[in-house]
Write a protein that holds these residues in place. Sequence first.
Motif, PDB file in Angstrom:
ATOM      1  N   ALA A 200      11.119  14.460   7.689  1.00 49.00           N
ATOM      2  CA  ALA A 200      11.781  14.762   6.417  1.00 49.00           C
ATOM      3  C   ALA A 200      11.584  13.646   5.396  1.00 49.00           C
ATOM      4  O   ALA A 200      11.455  13.901   4.202  1.00 49.00           O
ATOM      5  CB  ALA A 200      13.266  15.019   6.638  1.00 49.00           C
ATOM      6  N   ALA A 201      11.539  12.384   5.863  1.00 43.48           N
ATOM      7  CA  ALA A 201      11.364  11.251   4.952  1.00 43.48           C
ATOM      8  C   ALA A 201       9.908  11.092   4.509  1.00 43.48           C
ATOM      9  O   ALA A 201       9.645  10.487   3.466  1.00 43.48           O
ATOM     10  CB  ALA A 201      11.833   9.968   5.627  1.00 43.48           C
ATOM     11  N   THR A 202       8.980  11.664   5.271  1.00 45.07           N
ATOM     12  CA  THR A 202       7.560  11.447   5.015  1.00 45.07           C
ATOM     13  C   THR A 202       6.866  12.614   4.338  1.00 45.07           C
ATOM     14  O   THR A 202       5.953  12.423   3.543  1.00 45.07           O
ATOM     15  CB  THR A 202       6.831  11.142   6.347  1.00 45.07           C
ATOM     16  OG1 THR A 202       7.502  10.065   7.006  1.00 45.07           O
ATOM     17  CG2 THR A 202       5.390  10.749   6.122  1.00 45.07           C
ATOM     18  N   TYR A 203       7.292  13.829   4.663  1.00 41.11           N
ATOM     19  CA  TYR A 203       6.566  15.016   4.212  1.00 41.11           C
ATOM     20  C   TYR A 203       7.421  15.916   3.348  1.00 41.11           C
ATOM     21  O   TYR A 203       8.622  16.044   3.552  1.00 41.11           O
ATOM     22  CB  TYR A 203       6.066  15.825   5.416  1.00 41.11           C
ATOM     23  CG  TYR A 203       5.087  15.065   6.267  1.00 41.11           C
ATOM     24  CD1 TYR A 203       3.752  14.958   5.898  1.00 41.11           C
ATOM     25  CD2 TYR A 203       5.503  14.431   7.439  1.00 41.11           C
ATOM     26  CE1 TYR A 203       2.848  14.260   6.676  1.00 41.11           C
ATOM     27  CE2 TYR A 203       4.599  13.728   8.224  1.00 41.11           C
ATOM     28  CZ  TYR A 203       3.279  13.644   7.837  1.00 41.11           C
ATOM     29  OH  TYR A 203       2.403  12.947   8.596  1.00 41.11           O
ATOM     30  N   ASP A 204       6.789  16.571   2.374  1.00 44.50           N
ATOM     31  CA  ASP A 204       7.371  17.647   1.591  1.00 44.50           C
ATOM     32  C   ASP A 204       6.603  18.914   1.942  1.00 44.50           C
ATOM     33  O   ASP A 204       5.376  18.878   2.088  1.00 44.50           O
ATOM     34  CB  ASP A 204       7.217  17.396   0.086  1.00 44.50           C
ATOM     35  CG  ASP A 204       8.093  16.277  -0.423  1.00 44.50           C
ATOM     36  OD1 ASP A 204       9.250  16.181   0.036  1.00 44.50           O
ATOM     37  OD2 ASP A 204       7.625  15.504  -1.275  1.00 44.50           O
ATOM     38  N   ALA A 205       7.302  20.019   2.068  1.00 40.72           N
ATOM     39  CA  ALA A 205       6.627  21.290   2.304  1.00 40.72           C
ATOM     40  C   ALA A 205       5.871  21.686   1.043  1.00 40.72           C
ATOM     41  O   ALA A 205       6.294  21.376  -0.069  1.00 40.72           O
ATOM     42  CB  ALA A 205       7.641  22.364   2.665  1.00 40.72           C
TER      43      ALA A 205
ATOM     44  N   TYR B 201       0.831  -1.198   0.000  1.00 43.17           N
ATOM     45  CA  TYR B 201       0.000   0.000   0.000  1.00 43.17           C
ATOM     46  C   TYR B 201       0.866   1.248   0.000  1.00 43.17           C
ATOM     47  O   TYR B 201       1.973   1.247   0.526  1.00 43.17           O
ATOM     48  CB  TYR B 201      -0.921   0.025   1.230  1.00 43.17           C
ATOM     49  CG  TYR B 201      -1.835  -1.172   1.263  1.00 43.17           C
ATOM     50  CD1 TYR B 201      -3.089  -1.118   0.670  1.00 43.17           C
ATOM     51  CD2 TYR B 201      -1.427  -2.355   1.865  1.00 43.17           C
ATOM     52  CE1 TYR B 201      -3.920  -2.226   0.684  1.00 43.17           C
ATOM     53  CE2 TYR B 201      -2.255  -3.464   1.882  1.00 43.17           C
ATOM     54  CZ  TYR B 201      -3.502  -3.395   1.301  1.00 43.17           C
ATOM     55  OH  TYR B 201      -4.317  -4.486   1.311  1.00 43.17           O
ATOM     56  N   ARG B 202       0.339   2.302  -0.597  1.00 48.99           N
ATOM     57  CA  ARG B 202       1.009   3.593  -0.619  1.00 48.99           C
ATOM     58  C   ARG B 202       0.158   4.581   0.163  1.00 48.99           C
ATOM     59  O   ARG B 202      -1.067   4.602   0.016  1.00 48.99           O
ATOM     60  CB  ARG B 202       1.165   4.078  -2.059  1.00 48.99           C
ATOM     61  CG  ARG B 202       1.855   5.398  -2.203  1.00 48.99           C
ATOM     62  CD  ARG B 202       1.828   5.918  -3.635  1.00 48.99           C
ATOM     63  NE  ARG B 202       1.914   4.853  -4.615  1.00 48.99           N
ATOM     64  CZ  ARG B 202       3.011   4.546  -5.309  1.00 48.99           C
ATOM     65  NH1 ARG B 202       4.107   5.233  -5.127  1.00 48.99           N
ATOM     66  NH2 ARG B 202       3.004   3.576  -6.187  1.00 48.99           N
ATOM     67  N   LYS B 203       0.789   5.388   0.971  1.00 53.44           N
ATOM     68  CA  LYS B 203       0.082   6.403   1.742  1.00 53.44           C
ATOM     69  C   LYS B 203      -0.537   7.429   0.791  1.00 53.44           C
ATOM     70  O   LYS B 203       0.114   7.877  -0.155  1.00 53.44           O
ATOM     71  CB  LYS B 203       1.071   7.094   2.681  1.00 53.44           C
ATOM     72  CG  LYS B 203       0.440   7.919   3.750  1.00 53.44           C
ATOM     73  CD  LYS B 203       1.534   8.497   4.633  1.00 53.44           C
ATOM     74  CE  LYS B 203       1.100   8.463   6.071  1.00 53.44           C
ATOM     75  NZ  LYS B 203       2.099   9.047   6.955  1.00 53.44           N
ATOM     76  N   LYS B 204      -1.790   7.777   1.018  1.00 50.08           N
ATOM     77  CA  LYS B 204      -2.463   8.770   0.192  1.00 50.08           C
ATOM     78  C   LYS B 204      -1.830  10.138   0.417  1.00 50.08           C
ATOM     79  O   LYS B 204      -1.471  10.480   1.542  1.00 50.08           O
ATOM     80  CB  LYS B 204      -3.947   8.840   0.552  1.00 50.08           C
ATOM     81  CG  LYS B 204      -4.715   7.599   0.203  1.00 50.08           C
ATOM     82  CD  LYS B 204      -6.163   7.742   0.596  1.00 50.08           C
ATOM     83  CE  LYS B 204      -6.914   6.468   0.266  1.00 50.08           C
ATOM     84  NZ  LYS B 204      -8.327   6.546   0.656  1.00 50.08           N
TER      85      LYS B 204
END
Length: 98
Positions: A78-83, A4-7
């Motif tokens: 940092a690994a999960t989110y982009d600004a 699964y990929r996170k939405k």
Amino acid sequence: MGRYRKKPVEIQAVQWTENMSMADLAKFTNGLVQLNDVEREFRVYDRLHDTWVSFEYGDWIIRGLQGEFYPCRPDVFAATYDAVGVRGEALDAEEYGA
């Protein structure tokens, strides 16, 4: 077992640093934070799980999709989110301190 990929969803977050005022963090969390700078004990209330969660300087405090608050370590953030910018465009990690 499936994969699964996170939405892709947008969240709001602030990074708790020694330069951030306690009042600003309290405002962001709607007062759902306990800050003891002398003992360096900081906790935010996660209402989805009905518990107080500890965090440290450098951690990000995230306001989730259902209005809940929870901490996230800087490397995981940092690994999960982009600004994202005003119109939703991604920004470089350096632009938001990750």
